[in-house]
Design a protein around this motif. Sequence first.
Motif, PDB file in Angstrom:
ATOM      1  N   MET A   1      31.585 -60.933-111.761  1.00  0.00           N
ATOM      2  CA  MET A   1      30.705 -59.810-112.058  1.00  0.00           C
ATOM      3  C   MET A   1      31.228 -58.559-111.359  1.00  0.00           C
ATOM      4  O   MET A   1      31.757 -58.634-110.254  1.00  0.00           O
ATOM      5  CB  MET A   1      29.274 -60.104-111.613  1.00  0.00           C
ATOM      6  CG  MET A   1      28.520 -61.015-112.553  1.00  0.00           C
ATOM      7  SD  MET A   1      26.775 -61.204-112.122  1.00  0.00           S
ATOM      8  CE  MET A   1      26.154 -59.535-112.337  1.00  0.00           C
ATOM      9  N   LYS A   2      31.066 -57.444-112.010  1.00  0.00           N
ATOM     10  CA  LYS A   2      31.612 -56.196-111.493  1.00  0.00           C
ATOM     11  C   LYS A   2      30.584 -55.085-111.641  1.00  0.00           C
ATOM     12  O   LYS A   2      29.995 -54.908-112.709  1.00  0.00           O
ATOM     13  CB  LYS A   2      32.884 -55.828-112.262  1.00  0.00           C
ATOM     14  CG  LYS A   2      33.533 -54.521-111.850  1.00  0.00           C
ATOM     15  CD  LYS A   2      34.737 -54.228-112.730  1.00  0.00           C
ATOM     16  CE  LYS A   2      35.375 -52.890-112.377  1.00  0.00           C
ATOM     17  NZ  LYS A   2      36.517 -52.584-113.283  1.00  0.00           N
ATOM     18  N   VAL A   3      30.368 -54.355-110.555  1.00  0.00           N
ATOM     19  CA  VAL A   3      29.518 -53.164-110.627  1.00  0.00           C
ATOM     20  C   VAL A   3      30.351 -52.027-111.220  1.00  0.00           C
ATOM     21  O   VAL A   3      31.397 -51.683-110.684  1.00  0.00           O
ATOM     22  CB  VAL A   3      28.988 -52.763-109.239  1.00  0.00           C
ATOM     23  CG1 VAL A   3      28.184 -51.466-109.330  1.00  0.00           C
ATOM     24  CG2 VAL A   3      28.139 -53.873-108.646  1.00  0.00           C
ATOM     25  N   VAL A   4      29.890 -51.480-112.344  1.00  0.00           N
ATOM     26  CA  VAL A   4      30.663 -50.439-113.031  1.00  0.00           C
ATOM     27  C   VAL A   4      30.047 -49.058-112.887  1.00  0.00           C
ATOM     28  O   VAL A   4      30.613 -48.066-113.363  1.00  0.00           O
ATOM     29  CB  VAL A   4      30.839 -50.781-114.523  1.00  0.00           C
ATOM     30  CG1 VAL A   4      31.720 -52.000-114.677  1.00  0.00           C
ATOM     31  CG2 VAL A   4      29.486 -51.002-115.198  1.00  0.00           C
ATOM     32  N   GLY A   5      28.901 -48.990-112.234  1.00  0.00           N
ATOM     33  CA  GLY A   5      28.258 -47.698-112.056  1.00  0.00           C
ATOM     34  C   GLY A   5      26.826 -47.870-111.609  1.00  0.00           C
ATOM     35  O   GLY A   5      26.367 -48.990-111.338  1.00  0.00           O
ATOM     36  N   ALA A   6      26.119 -46.761-111.545  1.00  0.00           N
ATOM     37  CA  ALA A   6      24.713 -46.790-111.142  1.00  0.00           C
ATOM     38  C   ALA A   6      23.980 -45.653-111.832  1.00  0.00           C
ATOM     39  O   ALA A   6      24.562 -44.613-112.161  1.00  0.00           O
ATOM     40  CB  ALA A   6      24.583 -46.672-109.629  1.00  0.00           C
ATOM     41  N   ILE A   7      22.698 -45.850-112.071  1.00  0.00           N
ATOM     42  CA  ILE A   7      21.847 -44.829-112.661  1.00  0.00           C
ATOM     43  C   ILE A   7      20.608 -44.686-111.782  1.00  0.00           C
ATOM     44  O   ILE A   7      20.279 -45.599-111.012  1.00  0.00           O
ATOM     45  CB  ILE A   7      21.445 -45.184-114.105  1.00  0.00           C
ATOM     46  CG1 ILE A   7      20.577 -46.460-114.136  1.00  0.00           C
ATOM     47  CG2 ILE A   7      22.682 -45.343-114.983  1.00  0.00           C
ATOM     48  CD1 ILE A   7      20.011 -46.787-115.503  1.00  0.00           C
ATOM     49  N   PRO A   8      19.909 -43.570-111.879  1.00  0.00           N
ATOM     50  CA  PRO A   8      18.669 -43.429-111.101  1.00  0.00           C
ATOM     51  C   PRO A   8      17.675 -44.532-111.452  1.00  0.00           C
ATOM     52  O   PRO A   8      17.485 -44.860-112.626  1.00  0.00           O
ATOM     53  CB  PRO A   8      18.150 -42.049-111.511  1.00  0.00           C
ATOM     54  CG  PRO A   8      19.366 -41.302-111.971  1.00  0.00           C
ATOM     55  CD  PRO A   8      20.238 -42.325-112.616  1.00  0.00           C
ATOM     56  N   GLN A   9      17.061 -45.107-110.439  1.00  0.00           N
ATOM     57  CA  GLN A   9      16.078 -46.161-110.649  1.00  0.00           C
ATOM     58  C   GLN A   9      14.736 -45.557-111.074  1.00  0.00           C
ATOM     59  O   GLN A   9      14.400 -44.430-110.699  1.00  0.00           O
ATOM     60  CB  GLN A   9      15.913 -46.975-109.365  1.00  0.00           C
ATOM     61  CG  GLN A   9      14.935 -48.125-109.427  1.00  0.00           C
ATOM     62  CD  GLN A   9      15.276 -49.166-110.465  1.00  0.00           C
ATOM     63  OE1 GLN A   9      14.947 -48.979-111.643  1.00  0.00           O
ATOM     64  NE2 GLN A   9      15.912 -50.251-110.032  1.00  0.00           N
ATOM     65  N   ALA A  10      13.991 -46.302-111.853  1.00  0.00           N
ATOM     66  CA  ALA A  10      12.647 -45.878-112.234  1.00  0.00           C
ATOM     67  C   ALA A  10      11.703 -46.048-111.050  1.00  0.00           C
ATOM     68  O   ALA A  10      11.975 -46.824-110.125  1.00  0.00           O
ATOM     69  CB  ALA A  10      12.171 -46.715-113.417  1.00  0.00           C
ATOM     70  N   LYS A  11      10.591 -45.335-111.067  1.00  0.00           N
ATOM     71  CA  LYS A  11       9.602 -45.482-109.997  1.00  0.00           C
ATOM     72  C   LYS A  11       8.990 -46.872-110.006  1.00  0.00           C
ATOM     73  O   LYS A  11       8.639 -47.417-108.965  1.00  0.00           O
ATOM     74  CB  LYS A  11       8.509 -44.415-110.145  1.00  0.00           C
ATOM     75  CG  LYS A  11       8.986 -42.994-109.923  1.00  0.00           C
ATOM     76  CD  LYS A  11       7.838 -42.007-110.086  1.00  0.00           C
ATOM     77  CE  LYS A  11       8.306 -40.578-109.889  1.00  0.00           C
ATOM     78  NZ  LYS A  11       7.189 -39.600-110.078  1.00  0.00           N
TER      79      LYS A  11
ATOM     80  N   GLY B   1       8.571 -57.376-111.699  1.00  0.00           N
ATOM     81  CA  GLY B   1       8.476 -55.926-111.670  1.00  0.00           C
ATOM     82  C   GLY B   1       8.406 -55.427-110.230  1.00  0.00           C
ATOM     83  O   GLY B   1       7.951 -56.145-109.334  1.00  0.00           O
ATOM     84  N   GLN B   2       8.863 -54.188-110.011  1.00  0.00           N
ATOM     85  CA  GLN B   2       8.884 -53.644-108.655  1.00  0.00           C
ATOM     86  C   GLN B   2       8.542 -52.152-108.663  1.00  0.00           C
ATOM     87  O   GLN B   2       8.612 -51.497-109.713  1.00  0.00           O
ATOM     88  CB  GLN B   2      10.279 -53.808-108.033  1.00  0.00           C
ATOM     89  CG  GLN B   2      10.753 -55.240-107.888  1.00  0.00           C
ATOM     90  CD  GLN B   2      12.112 -55.301-107.225  1.00  0.00           C
ATOM     91  OE1 GLN B   2      12.283 -54.941-106.054  1.00  0.00           O
ATOM     92  NE2 GLN B   2      13.108 -55.763-107.977  1.00  0.00           N
ATOM     93  N   LYS B   3       8.221 -51.632-107.490  1.00  0.00           N
ATOM     94  CA  LYS B   3       8.058 -50.199-107.300  1.00  0.00           C
ATOM     95  C   LYS B   3       9.143 -49.728-106.335  1.00  0.00           C
ATOM     96  O   LYS B   3       9.526 -50.451-105.420  1.00  0.00           O
ATOM     97  CB  LYS B   3       6.673 -49.890-106.742  1.00  0.00           C
ATOM     98  CG  LYS B   3       5.552 -50.175-107.727  1.00  0.00           C
ATOM     99  CD  LYS B   3       4.186 -49.775-107.168  1.00  0.00           C
ATOM    100  CE  LYS B   3       3.086 -50.037-108.194  1.00  0.00           C
ATOM    101  NZ  LYS B   3       1.749 -49.664-107.693  1.00  0.00           N
ATOM    102  N   PHE B   4       9.631 -48.503-106.554  1.00  0.00           N
ATOM    103  CA  PHE B   4      10.767 -48.011-105.786  1.00  0.00           C
ATOM    104  C   PHE B   4      10.487 -46.633-105.199  1.00  0.00           C
ATOM    105  O   PHE B   4       9.700 -45.849-105.754  1.00  0.00           O
ATOM    106  CB  PHE B   4      12.012 -47.930-106.682  1.00  0.00           C
ATOM    107  CG  PHE B   4      12.465 -49.260-107.214  1.00  0.00           C
ATOM    108  CD1 PHE B   4      13.342 -50.059-106.495  1.00  0.00           C
ATOM    109  CD2 PHE B   4      12.002 -49.720-108.441  1.00  0.00           C
ATOM    110  CE1 PHE B   4      13.750 -51.282-106.981  1.00  0.00           C
ATOM    111  CE2 PHE B   4      12.405 -50.941-108.939  1.00  0.00           C
ATOM    112  CZ  PHE B   4      13.280 -51.730-108.211  1.00  0.00           C
ATOM    113  N   GLU B   5      11.151 -46.358-104.086  1.00  0.00           N
ATOM    114  CA  GLU B   5      11.088 -45.039-103.471  1.00  0.00           C
ATOM    115  C   GLU B   5      11.963 -44.066-104.262  1.00  0.00           C
ATOM    116  O   GLU B   5      12.783 -44.474-105.090  1.00  0.00           O
ATOM    117  CB  GLU B   5      11.573 -45.110-102.015  1.00  0.00           C
ATOM    118  CG  GLU B   5      10.781 -46.052-101.133  1.00  0.00           C
ATOM    119  CD  GLU B   5       9.360 -45.573-100.902  1.00  0.00           C
ATOM    120  OE1 GLU B   5       9.137 -44.342-101.001  1.00  0.00           O
ATOM    121  OE2 GLU B   5       8.490 -46.422-100.645  1.00  0.00           O
ATOM    122  N   LYS B   6      11.809 -42.789-103.978  1.00  0.00           N
ATOM    123  CA  LYS B   6      12.631 -41.768-104.631  1.00  0.00           C
ATOM    124  C   LYS B   6      14.102 -41.941-104.252  1.00  0.00           C
ATOM    125  O   LYS B   6      14.426 -42.445-103.186  1.00  0.00           O
ATOM    126  CB  LYS B   6      12.161 -40.362-104.223  1.00  0.00           C
ATOM    127  CG  LYS B   6      10.816 -39.961-104.818  1.00  0.00           C
ATOM    128  CD  LYS B   6      10.474 -38.535-104.417  1.00  0.00           C
ATOM    129  CE  LYS B   6       9.142 -38.104-105.034  1.00  0.00           C
ATOM    130  NZ  LYS B   6       8.789 -36.705-104.659  1.00  0.00           N
TER     131      LYS B   6
END
Length: 537
Positions: A98-108, A71-76
């Motif tokens: 492997m292919k990056v197909v997109g991105a979503i906002p990360q959780a805090k 588990g991790q904590k993330f900045e805004k």
Amino acid sequence: MKKLLIAILAILTFSVHQSNAQSVFDQVNDPYFGESCTSIMVGKKASTDGSVITSHTCDGRYRTWLDIEKGQKFEKDTTLEIYKGSLKTETAWDRRNMKVVGAIPQAKETYAYLNTAYPCLNEKQLAIGESTIVGPKELVNDEGMFLIEELERVALQRCTTARGAIELIGKLIKEYGYGDWGECITIADKKEVWQLEIFGEGPDKIGGVWAAQRIPDDHIGVSANISRIGVIEKNNKDYFMYSENVFSVAKELERWDGNEEFKFWKAYGKVEKPFKIREFFIMNALAPSLKLDFEADELPFSVKPDQKVSVRDVIALYRETYEGTKYDMTQNLNVVRKKYNKEKEEIGVDTIKALNANPWPNGDNRKLYNYLKDESVEYQRTVAVSWCSYSHIIQLRDWLPDEIGGRAWFSFDNPGQSPRIPIYCGTTELPESFQYCGQQRYREDAAIWQYRKANKLATLQWQSTREGMMEEVAYFEEKGFTELPKLEVQIQKLLKEGKTKEAKVLLNKYTRDFTGATMLRWKELENEYWGKFGLGF
């Protein structure tokens, strides 16, 4: 010479594995496509100890490496990359194909989770099983961002309850699109277990359709590659959740006329009826008083077992090959053996099971048997299959701290042969050999091959090896269930004293030592079987 024989075995094993399971990955029209996983669910009032159970067999040539993702904590304003292609990698650091197909906002903040090919358990006792249910091609949209394994990963990173996970998955599908074939994930927490079925809504729509139904607390359920959710009770929010477009898409695609009773499996499942042999066999085994009929048009979505179900009962079901029933694929594989008296005079004959008869014949063997004698072997999709990558049975217990409340009984390779290894929610490190996949090639450092070699050798003369191998499986099962209560008392004591780090180290060591003991014994079995070949075995 021995190394050469092992190499030959590896090649033969992999080719058999591919011949049985290739379609799961490559050929949609192959009859094995969609016959890839089994998930059994048990509500807390249906289990002997009050635990909630979900489970999964990953049947096919999927990756077998696993690790604990911390588990991790993330900045805004941090984002999370979403991938396609993660099911076939050889290590955690392998990014080929492997292919990056997109991105979503990360959780805090994210939770630690057990990162299997289909992620399965987080540190908060949220667990997920999986079973591909395929559905019609016309629903698939390859442009949708999310495959099922990525939805599972994000849910485990961010959620603590089954309902919360379903809600999150529904939002992600609606906003970013579902790009997979029909899938079922069986999501459980400390209180309840749900069956969530997901499909695309067509190649021109970024979105998806889904429905989730809760297994009643005193029931068991089975998902085995077929959509099973039927009538959706709109006003029963405690047992049903669904996408807002679930009815409209069925109408638009002319999969439902709007007049007849709506059944989710009928609208989206592309099946004649919502069950086959595995659902029937498991439900019938646990609730024989219902006298379920394999020829029926429909089985209940879930059933109340005649007796409460233990996690060991579920483990036993995952070894099931229908032996002794009319679905037993070895029932006609007999040979005639001459009988002799003490003077070595022939006094008659016996009909016995052929020593090489085993419940996992590959396609070529079945064809050979049936060529020699018509209808010798009628294929049945058993619960335990030789092309399994790994499997787990996860029990969740709300009366214990999360660190030990959730535990996965994990095994590599054929669940009908391999021992099960306990991995807890609080486990933070796994044995080094777990870091390597053994599906792409034979490699000594991959954990799966420490079991697969003996397993495959045993099937060559299964009628003579089975008893001994099953004794070893039973020994380690008993070892786990005898030792773990004592371990859990130690862990609770450490946690009460605030020694969380020490508690997790102890859990890590137990899993490592248990794994080492099973690997050593399976190596001894491998050597024993090779030795028997030298005696004309």
